[in-house]
Design a protein around this motif. Structure first.
Motif, PDB file in Angstrom:
ATOM      1  N   LYS A 150     -93.103  15.169  50.040  1.00 12.30           N
ATOM      2  CA  LYS A 150     -92.061  15.604  49.109  1.00 12.30           C
ATOM      3  C   LYS A 150     -92.625  16.435  47.958  1.00 12.30           C
ATOM      4  O   LYS A 150     -92.040  17.435  47.559  1.00 12.30           O
ATOM      5  CB  LYS A 150     -91.341  14.391  48.512  1.00 12.30           C
ATOM      6  N   ILE A 209     -84.870  14.814  47.173  1.00 11.03           N
ATOM      7  CA  ILE A 209     -85.522  13.495  47.238  1.00 11.03           C
ATOM      8  C   ILE A 209     -84.679  12.540  48.080  1.00 11.03           C
ATOM      9  O   ILE A 209     -85.196  11.791  48.914  1.00 11.03           O
ATOM     10  CB  ILE A 209     -85.733  12.926  45.820  1.00 11.03           C
ATOM     11  N   PHE A 224     -85.039  13.416  51.774  1.00 12.95           N
ATOM     12  CA  PHE A 224     -86.328  12.989  52.311  1.00 12.95           C
ATOM     13  C   PHE A 224     -86.367  11.479  52.544  1.00 12.95           C
ATOM     14  O   PHE A 224     -86.809  11.013  53.595  1.00 12.95           O
ATOM     15  CB  PHE A 224     -87.456  13.402  51.357  1.00 12.95           C
TER      16      PHE A 224
END
Length: 307
Positions: A228, A265, A268
């Protein structure tokens, strides 16, 4: 409660010291110093040590620390950095007779000039050549891995399969790491930043097309191991570019970038790494014996493009 009082005083004092050292702490004029203050010190360090020292955590790893003095040492280490770091910058500025606010104002107001001509077509041709090199290095990376991990997980995989892909891409890479790291992970984002700058300052359609191509290549390059951090750092780089080019960025622009980061985020964690049940859980992790099977530790290899 005494630790909370110390923290409040430290944040206030540190902020004004950093403001003096950086020239500005405005979010609309984000610079390297203010970015490190807000992100590296406050978000990544100061909030964490306060959660620990105030006993607000119940983390399975921190529960193994029986000696409270270790937590105190970590807390005061961060506190001292918050104060001593801007003081050292102020001392250096004083010795070198450097006025941060004056220099920052001059820098942001200075006109950006083209290198050769209005469209800098010579630079454009040069960037196309380097783009081809980056493209080939990214193709080489995926051939060495044996798949495109981002496509693989988006097509539907389990958390364990995504974790296995990360291990293969990061630790079992069979290719030449210098080609991957230099021409793929490092050069591609830099080229996209250059193309973006020309896209903003030039009306030449070629720059717009080249930037979009490099943007896609950068996303594929930076997610080669499903990490990430590199992609999020890449996105934040556009905030600095806007400040450099236009002198500032409006609040709406900052909100847009923050929302984009939060969404990425979430994607992911929830859709790629399958952390649906533990997305907002700060008290568990990959080594927690009571947690479900999880992916490897976060972004161990993701800093390769920045080191």
């Amino acid at each position: 409660m005494s630790y909370l009082f110390i923290s409040i005083i430290v944040v206030i004092v540190s902020f004004f010291l950093f403001k003096k050292a950086a020239g500005t702490m405005s979010l609309t004029q984000l610079n390297m110093i203010s970015y490190n203050y807000y992100y590296s010190l406050i978000l990544q360090s100061f909030i964490g040590v306060n959660i620990v020292i105030l006993g607000l955590d119940n983390h399975y790893l921190l529960n193994r620390i029986n000696d409270f003095s270790i937590k105190q040492t970590a807390y005061f280490s961060v506190v001292f950095v918050m104060i001593l770091m801007p003081l050292s910058m102020l001392l250096t500025s004083f010795v070198c007779r450097f006025n941060a606010k004056k220099e920052w104002d001059l820098y942001t107001k200075r006109e950006i000039k083209h290198v050769i001509s209005a469209n800098d077509k010579a630079v454009f041709v040069t960037l196309i050549i380097f783009t081809m090199v980056s493209f080939l290095s990214i193709i080489y990376t995926f051939i060495s891995i044996g798949t495109i991990p981002l496509f693989k997980v988006l097509s539907g995989t389990t958390g364990e399969e995504a974790a296995r892909l990360r291990i293969i891409a990061s630790r079992e890479f069979d290719g030449i790491v210098y080609i991957r790291n230099i021409f793929g992970l490092t050069m591609t984002p830099i080229l996209s930043y250059i193309a973006y700058s020309y896209t903003v300052k030039s009306n030449y359609i070629g720059w717009k097309i080249l930037f979009r191509i490099l943007l896609v290549l950068s996303i594929f390059a930076l997610t080669y191991n499903l990490a990430k951090a590199p992609l999020l750092m890449y996105i934040s780089g556009f905030i600095f570019l806007k400040v450099i080019i236009k002198g500032k960025i409006n609040i709406q622009g900052i909100i847009k970038y923050v929302v984009m980061v939060i969404v990425l985020i979430g994607i992911f964690y929830i859709f790629i790494m399958n952390y649906k049940e533990r997305f907002l859980d700060i008290n568990s992790g990959p080594l927690d014996p009571h947690a479900a099977k999880a992916a490897p530790a976060d972004d161990e290899n993701s800093s390769s493009m920045y080191t």
